[in-house]
Design a protein around this motif. Structure first.
Motif, PDB file in Angstrom:
ATOM      1  N   LEU A  67       0.869  -0.997  -0.112  1.00 15.86           N
ATOM      2  CA  LEU A  67       0.329  -0.018   0.130  1.00 15.86           C
ATOM      3  C   LEU A  67       0.522   1.300   0.267  1.00 15.86           C
ATOM      4  CD1 LEU A  67      -2.941  -1.027   2.523  1.00 15.86           C
ATOM      5  CD2 LEU A  67      -3.008  -1.089   0.476  1.00 15.86           C
ATOM      6  N   VAL A  68       1.874   1.310   0.371  1.00 21.04           N
ATOM      7  CA  VAL A  68       2.986   2.151   0.620  1.00 21.04           C
ATOM      8  C   VAL A  68       3.589   2.879  -0.278  1.00 21.04           C
ATOM      9  CG1 VAL A  68       4.949   3.684   2.167  1.00 21.04           C
ATOM     10  CG2 VAL A  68       3.048   1.978   3.536  1.00 21.04           C
ATOM     11  N   THR A  69       3.791   1.320  -1.311  1.00 32.29           N
ATOM     12  CA  THR A  69       4.550   1.176  -2.197  1.00 32.29           C
ATOM     13  C   THR A  69       3.770   2.081  -3.114  1.00 32.29           C
ATOM     14  OG1 THR A  69       5.888  -0.198  -1.398  1.00 32.29           O
ATOM     15  CG2 THR A  69       6.261   0.226  -4.244  1.00 32.29           C
ATOM     16  N   GLN A 122       3.294   8.933   5.337  1.00 36.71           N
ATOM     17  CA  GLN A 122       2.825   8.202   6.704  1.00 36.71           C
ATOM     18  C   GLN A 122       1.626   7.782   6.804  1.00 36.71           C
ATOM     19  OE1 GLN A 122       2.847  10.948  10.545  1.00 36.71           O
ATOM     20  NE2 GLN A 122       0.601  11.252  10.233  1.00 36.71           N
ATOM     21  N   LEU A 123       1.822   6.009   7.654  1.00 37.86           N
ATOM     22  CA  LEU A 123       0.506   5.709   7.478  1.00 37.86           C
ATOM     23  C   LEU A 123      -0.076   5.958   8.976  1.00 37.86           C
ATOM     24  CD1 LEU A 123       0.145   2.142   6.315  1.00 37.86           C
ATOM     25  CD2 LEU A 123      -0.477   2.480   8.472  1.00 37.86           C
ATOM     26  N   THR A 124      -1.534   6.160   9.000  1.00 41.26           N
ATOM     27  CA  THR A 124      -2.720   5.714  10.225  1.00 41.26           C
ATOM     28  C   THR A 124      -3.700   5.167  10.385  1.00 41.26           C
ATOM     29  OG1 THR A 124      -1.234   8.568  10.228  1.00 41.26           O
ATOM     30  CG2 THR A 124      -3.665   7.349  11.613  1.00 41.26           C
ATOM     31  N   GLY A 178     -16.310   4.300  11.908  1.00 46.66           N
ATOM     32  CA  GLY A 178     -17.074   3.365  12.198  1.00 46.66           C
ATOM     33  C   GLY A 178     -15.952   2.175  12.008  1.00 46.66           C
ATOM     34  N   SER A 179     -15.658   2.022  11.065  1.00 45.98           N
ATOM     35  CA  SER A 179     -15.100   0.947  10.456  1.00 45.98           C
ATOM     36  C   SER A 179     -13.380   1.020  10.386  1.00 45.98           C
ATOM     37  CB  SER A 179     -15.378   0.741   9.431  1.00 45.98           C
ATOM     38  OG  SER A 179     -14.697   1.075   8.311  1.00 45.98           O
ATOM     39  N   LEU A 180     -12.124  -0.086  10.057  1.00 41.93           N
ATOM     40  CA  LEU A 180     -11.281  -0.030  10.021  1.00 41.93           C
ATOM     41  C   LEU A 180     -10.621   0.869   9.381  1.00 41.93           C
ATOM     42  CD1 LEU A 180      -8.430  -0.251  11.532  1.00 41.93           C
ATOM     43  CD2 LEU A 180      -8.294  -1.939  10.680  1.00 41.93           C
ATOM     44  N   GLU A 225      -6.519   5.553   1.124  1.00 40.59           N
ATOM     45  CA  GLU A 225      -7.407   5.149   2.400  1.00 40.59           C
ATOM     46  C   GLU A 225      -7.909   4.037   1.156  1.00 40.59           C
ATOM     47  OE1 GLU A 225     -11.132   7.679   3.352  1.00 40.59           O
ATOM     48  OE2 GLU A 225      -9.818   8.668   3.835  1.00 40.59           O
ATOM     49  N   ALA A 226      -8.026   2.393   2.660  1.00 38.41           N
ATOM     50  CA  ALA A 226      -7.341   1.410   2.510  1.00 38.41           C
ATOM     51  C   ALA A 226      -8.967   0.439   3.446  1.00 38.41           C
ATOM     52  CB  ALA A 226      -6.203   0.486   2.120  1.00 38.41           C
ATOM     53  N   ASP A 227      -9.378  -0.178   3.602  1.00 37.60           N
ATOM     54  CA  ASP A 227     -10.340  -0.674   5.050  1.00 37.60           C
ATOM     55  C   ASP A 227      -9.093  -1.971   5.550  1.00 37.60           C
ATOM     56  OD1 ASP A 227     -10.060  -3.003   3.086  1.00 37.60           O
ATOM     57  OD2 ASP A 227     -12.527  -2.837   1.696  1.00 37.60           O
ATOM     58  N   GLY A 228      -9.669  -2.309   6.264  1.00 37.33           N
ATOM     59  CA  GLY A 228      -9.628  -3.118   7.204  1.00 37.33           C
ATOM     60  C   GLY A 228      -9.098  -4.118   6.358  1.00 37.33           C
ATOM     61  N   ARG A 229      -9.634  -4.355   5.366  1.00 37.84           N
ATOM     62  CA  ARG A 229      -8.545  -6.015   4.411  1.00 37.84           C
ATOM     63  C   ARG A 229      -7.443  -5.546   3.818  1.00 37.84           C
ATOM     64  NH1 ARG A 229     -14.066  -6.478   3.728  1.00 37.84           N
ATOM     65  NH2 ARG A 229     -13.500  -5.853   1.121  1.00 37.84           N
ATOM     66  N   GLY A 230      -7.407  -4.246   3.683  1.00 38.01           N
ATOM     67  CA  GLY A 230      -6.021  -3.469   2.867  1.00 38.01           C
ATOM     68  C   GLY A 230      -6.223  -4.032   1.325  1.00 38.01           C
ATOM     69  N   GLU A 231      -7.901  -3.067   1.350  1.00 43.75           N
ATOM     70  CA  GLU A 231      -8.166  -2.906  -0.243  1.00 43.75           C
ATOM     71  C   GLU A 231      -8.410  -1.419  -0.279  1.00 43.75           C
ATOM     72  OE1 GLU A 231      -8.286  -4.746  -2.788  1.00 43.75           O
ATOM     73  OE2 GLU A 231      -7.968  -6.680  -1.067  1.00 43.75           O
ATOM     74  N   VAL A 232      -7.710  -0.684  -0.892  1.00 42.21           N
ATOM     75  CA  VAL A 232      -8.300   0.423  -1.559  1.00 42.21           C
ATOM     76  C   VAL A 232      -9.240   0.767  -1.853  1.00 42.21           C
ATOM     77  CG1 VAL A 232      -7.194   2.361  -3.177  1.00 42.21           C
ATOM     78  CG2 VAL A 232      -5.340   0.430  -2.588  1.00 42.21           C
ATOM     79  N   VAL A 233      -9.996   2.092  -1.553  1.00 48.37           N
ATOM     80  CA  VAL A 233     -10.992   2.183  -1.151  1.00 48.37           C
ATOM     81  C   VAL A 233     -11.030   3.672  -1.813  1.00 48.37           C
ATOM     82  CG1 VAL A 233     -12.312   0.742   0.522  1.00 48.37           C
ATOM     83  CG2 VAL A 233     -11.538   3.348   0.877  1.00 48.37           C
ATOM     84  N   ARG A 234      -9.701   4.587  -1.638  1.00 50.91           N
ATOM     85  CA  ARG A 234     -10.687   6.384  -2.040  1.00 50.91           C
ATOM     86  C   ARG A 234      -8.554   6.517  -2.264  1.00 50.91           C
ATOM     87  NH1 ARG A 234     -12.902   7.895   2.097  1.00 50.91           N
ATOM     88  NH2 ARG A 234     -15.350   7.300   0.475  1.00 50.91           N
TER      89      ARG A 234
END
Length: 364
Positions: free
Chosen positions: A307-309, A324-326, A332-334, A350-359
């Motif tokens: 994700l950082v790459t 920086q990763l936060t 409401g969700s991770l 941005e990514a969700d709790g499964r590590g999938e990019v959402v935005r």
């Protein structure tokens, strides 16, 4: 009078050979000791290389003192000489160095030719014309060391005025008789032998491990072993800074760092997780307090490096300076947010709790 050439004095061959050999040995030993002292880094050996020729020179000087005293005590001989030729070496100074070719005619001894150099006042040069007779002095045992007497006694001055001296055949003596090839060979042999003695004496240090060249001691590399990390732990948060040469994006490094900061069940609930290249910071949920939080075991650590790459290479930041990763549950969700800063500006992903990019929010 009839003049014949004098026979040069015989040279002391054994003494000269021994002196040449000893001088060569001292020079070879000194040079080899200097080089070996530098190579194997031994200061005493280097100092010895400097001291040996100095001590040898002092001993030679002291050994020659009696001879010099004897020579100084011997009265010089006076004779007449005819100037065969002269040549001024320089002409700018008041006293001009002049090279004279003389025929010296000692009383009761054969005449001989000699070449000398003597300073003459520029105003006195006309008095020393070729074929003119002058008064000279020389050492009895060193007839080549001749000096023209500028102000002879009236008796010798009268003899010089009425004398006629025929030229003696050459060649002209200019200094001590040459030592010859034997003395030069003895010096060279002594030099090589002295150098070889030093090399053989210190061969174990110069050529360790059967002749391999001595290598300097290897210096420890900065990255030869992992540098210990720095950890700051309080009741509400924990921070870890990795040492140089390490990164939290290395394989398994982030998970190990989080595990080291979350010893115990109460320290698995986090409000915020912040990750930079070498910095890890966790804010824990205070005991007895309610706030949006998440279990640190639910973070997709294996996806974070990719994700950082992606954030650094796909958001339009050509020369990223920092990232920086936060991770938090404020919405409401991770949610995992990665911010990249460079000369072009700031971009985020941005990514969700499964590590999938959402935005994605690229640089504009």
């Amino acid at each position: 009078m009839t003049i014949t050439a004098a026979t040069p004095p015989a040279h002391r061959a054994p003494v000269d050979l021994a002196r040449g050999f000893l001088t060569g040995g001292v020079l070879g030993t000194s040079l080899a000791a200097l080089v070996a002292g530098i190579v194997i880094e031994r200061v005493p050996l280097f100092v010895t290389g400097l001291a040996v020729p100095a001590v040898y020179g002092l001993l030679v000087f002291l050994a020659g003192a009696p001879r010099r005293l004897r020579e100084a005590s011997v009265a010089p001989c006076t004779a007449l000489a005819v100037i065969e030729s002269r040549e001024a070496v320089k002409g700018e100074e008041t006293d001009v160095p002049v090279r004279f070719d003389l025929t010296v005619a000692p009383d009761g001894a054969p005449a001989y030719r000699v070449e000398i150099r003597q300073d003459v006042h520029i105003a006195d040069l006309p008095d020393y014309r070729p074929q003119s007779v002058v008064v000279v002095e020389y050492a009895p045992d060193r007839p080549w060391q001749v000096r023209i007497v500028k102000r002879p006694t009236p008796e010798w001055e009268e003899r010089a005025a009425g004398a006629r001296i025929d030229s003696a055949p050459g060649p002209a003596m200019v200094s001590d008789p040459p030592e010859g090839a034997a003395a030069g060979f003895a010096t060279l042999f002594g030099l090589l032998l002295g150098a070889a003695a030093v090399v053989l004496l210190f061969r174990a240090d110069l050529f360790p491990q059967g002749g391999a060249a001595r290598q300097p001691s290897p210096k420890p590399s900065v990255f030869s072993t992992p540098t210990p990390s720095t950890t700051i732990v309080t009741s509400a948060s924990s921070t870890m800074v990795l040492g140089p040469g390490r990164s939290l994006l290395d394989d398994g490094e982030l998970r190990r760092a989080v595990d080291s900061l979350t010893q115990g069940k109460d320290r698995r609930r986090a409000v915020t997780l912040v990750v930079q290249n070498r910095l890890l910071s966790i804010v824990f949920l205070p005991t007895g307090k309610e706030a949006p939080h998440f279990d640190l075991r639910s973070v997709p650590y294996d996806r974070i490096p990719s994700l950082v790459t992606a954030a650094r290479t796909t958001l339009g930041v050509e020369s990223p300076r920092s990232w920086q990763l936060t991770a938090d549950r404020v919405t409401g969700s991770l949610t995992i947010r990665i911010t990249v800063t460079g000369s072009e500006g700031t971009a985020s992903m941005e990514a969700d709790g499964r590590g999938e990019v959402v935005r994605r929010s690229p640089v504009r």
